[in-house]
Design an enzyme around this catalytic site. Structure first.
Site: not given
Ligand code: KE4
Length: 427
Positions: A144, A239, A267
């Site tokens: 993701y 990523d 994060k």
């Molecule tokens: P954000 O747009 O949520 O800040 O980041 C997206 C993203 C991109 N790349 C990786 C490897 C990620 O894990 C994420 C976001 N992680 C999720 C947890 N599985 C965020 C939690 C959520 O979607 O509420």
């Protein structure tokens, strides 16, 4: 466990917020029941609005690597806030942050801040396409990279599959250049490059996928991705939104000794405030506006409060023995969970890497999302709710990773494993 106030809030939330949540995973749809609401957290603990105390193994999905409300982060944010919350004008903390990341991550010579990991990954892909003048991007099923249209795809049947949209509202045309391949399968990548000569702008990959639970790159796999992208004039994009500054001081690329062309972050570098970033080779980054033709922008990019929180997080990680501590705590939890499952006779795979982990309810090893899908989700649900009722908050989905912080103590891990052993015996 009394959750009356959470139930009232959720009923209220449902009137105004789709699904009652501002991000789907929080809705407990994968585990059943209702989400609880939190208004206070400190260290490794969270308290819901009914006063229930929980040991937290989600850590706001990664940022709380030092635990919640770390005094140095709170002080930094308060100090920054006293001078204003946003300027829309360059501020000194942006330079400090950019310099620090470039010093800590050798592959990053220049970096651009954003306000989320989604923005960072979306921008990195646009930059890769602009720099190579190619359209196709390879991603891996189960990985993701945020919710930008072209990334909301998963493999159809077959290996060399062009992605089909995985969400309503995404026209097929928006994903036609996204190729989804199985993770840890070198032959699939080799065949894909052969079938798409000079058309692939790059590969985007979570070096340690943490969005289908957690599984690890097979030995040599990440090195292979570096070699094949270099051989074909494509870019390797790591990523590291989740792994960055967590799996090592310099992220997964330091842990696995890989030099990607571009990297994305989020994060941890925001210390819990909205942040993302993408960076890499200077000649690629200099294609970005205002220098070059690839447009990218953001009102709150480099926001002073997010920079202050992130800098405090990174400084404390640097100043303490954080990474050694996280490794030991991660090993203690993984070993304890494996022993507990074995004693209970429950087939479990505990995948772990540093302070990230996932407990799959399956007897076969998990090396990719197809393996992960074999997990017994009913058993996971029972385990999740059993642990929650016992005071331990694990990620509310089999297909999410867990996170340990430096605020967790060995005694916390011991208590967690003891509770897990009891619940596993009852599954
Ligand atoms: P954000 O747009 O949520 O800040 O980041 C997206 C993203 C991109 N790349 C990786 C490897 C990620 O894990 C994420 C976001 N992680 C999720 C947890 N599985 C965020 C939690 C959520 O979607 O509420």
């Amino acid at each position: 466990m009394n959750r009356t106030r959470s139930e009232q809030l959720f009923a209220e939330a449902l009137k105004y917020i789709p699904g009652g949540v501002n991000s789907p995973v929080r809705a407990f749809r994968a585990v059943g029941g209702q989400p609880f609401f939190v208004n206070r957290a400190s260290g490794a603990k969270i308290w819901d609005v009914d006063g229930n105390e929980l040991l937290d193994y989600v850590g706001t999905w990664g940022p709380a690597i030092l635990g919640h409300a770390h005094p140095k982060i709170i002080a930094a944010v308060k100090a920054a806030a006293d001078h204003g919350t946003s300027f829309g004008i360059p501020n000194p903390l942006e330079v400090t942050m950019a310099k620090l990341i470039c010093e800590r991550v050798p592959a990053v010579k220049k970096i651009r801040m954003t306000s989320s990991g989604t923005e960072a990954c979306m921008s990195a892909i646009r930059l890769a396409r602009g720099f190579t003048r190619r359209d196709k991007i390879i991603k891996f099923d189960g990985c993701y990279h945020g919710h930008a249209d072209s990334l909301l795809v998963r493999a159809g049947s077959g290996a060399l599959t062009f992605g089909n949209p995985d969400s309503a509202g995404v026209p097929p045309a928006f994903t036609q250049h996204t190729i989804v391949l199985p993770y840890n399968d070198e032959d699939a990548v080799t065949a894909c490059f052969a079938a798409n000569p000079n058309q692939i702008a790059g590969i985007i990959v979570e070096p340690v996928p943490g969005n289908a639970g957690l599984y690890l790159p097979q030995p040599g796999y990440l090195e292979f991705l570096g070699e094949i992208t270099r051989a074909h004039g494509a870019l390797l994009i790591f990523d590291e939104v989740m792994t960055g500054f967590r799996l090592a001081r310099g992220g997964a690329q330091e842990r696995f000794h890989i030099t990607p062309d571009l990297s994305t972050f989020g994060k941890v570098i925001g210390g819990g405030l909205p942040v993302g970033a993408f960076g890499g080779r200077a000649e690629i980054m200099d294609c970005l506006a205002p220098l070059g033709p690839v447009y990218q922008a953001g009102t709150l990019s480099g926001n002073p409060l997010a920079m202050a929180a992130g800098l405090a997080n990174l400084a404390e990680l640097e100043a303490s023995d954080a990474y050694a501590k996280l490794e030991k705590l991660g090993e203690q939890l993984a070993a304890g969970m494996r022993d507990a499952a074995k004693s209970a006779g429950v087939p479990v795979q505990v995948n772990a890497c540093g302070s990230m982990f996932c407990t799959y309810f399956t007897s076969a090893p998990v090396h990719n999302v197809a393996d992960a899908m074999k997990s017994d989700r009913e058993r996971f649900k029972k385990f999740f709710h059993g642990m929650l009722d016992a005071g331990f908050y694990f990620a509310p989905s089999q297909f999410e990773a867990g996170f340990i912080s430096t605020a967790h103590a060995p005694a916390d891990i011991e208590k967690t494993v003891a509770a897990a052993a009891k619940i596993l015996r009852g599954l």
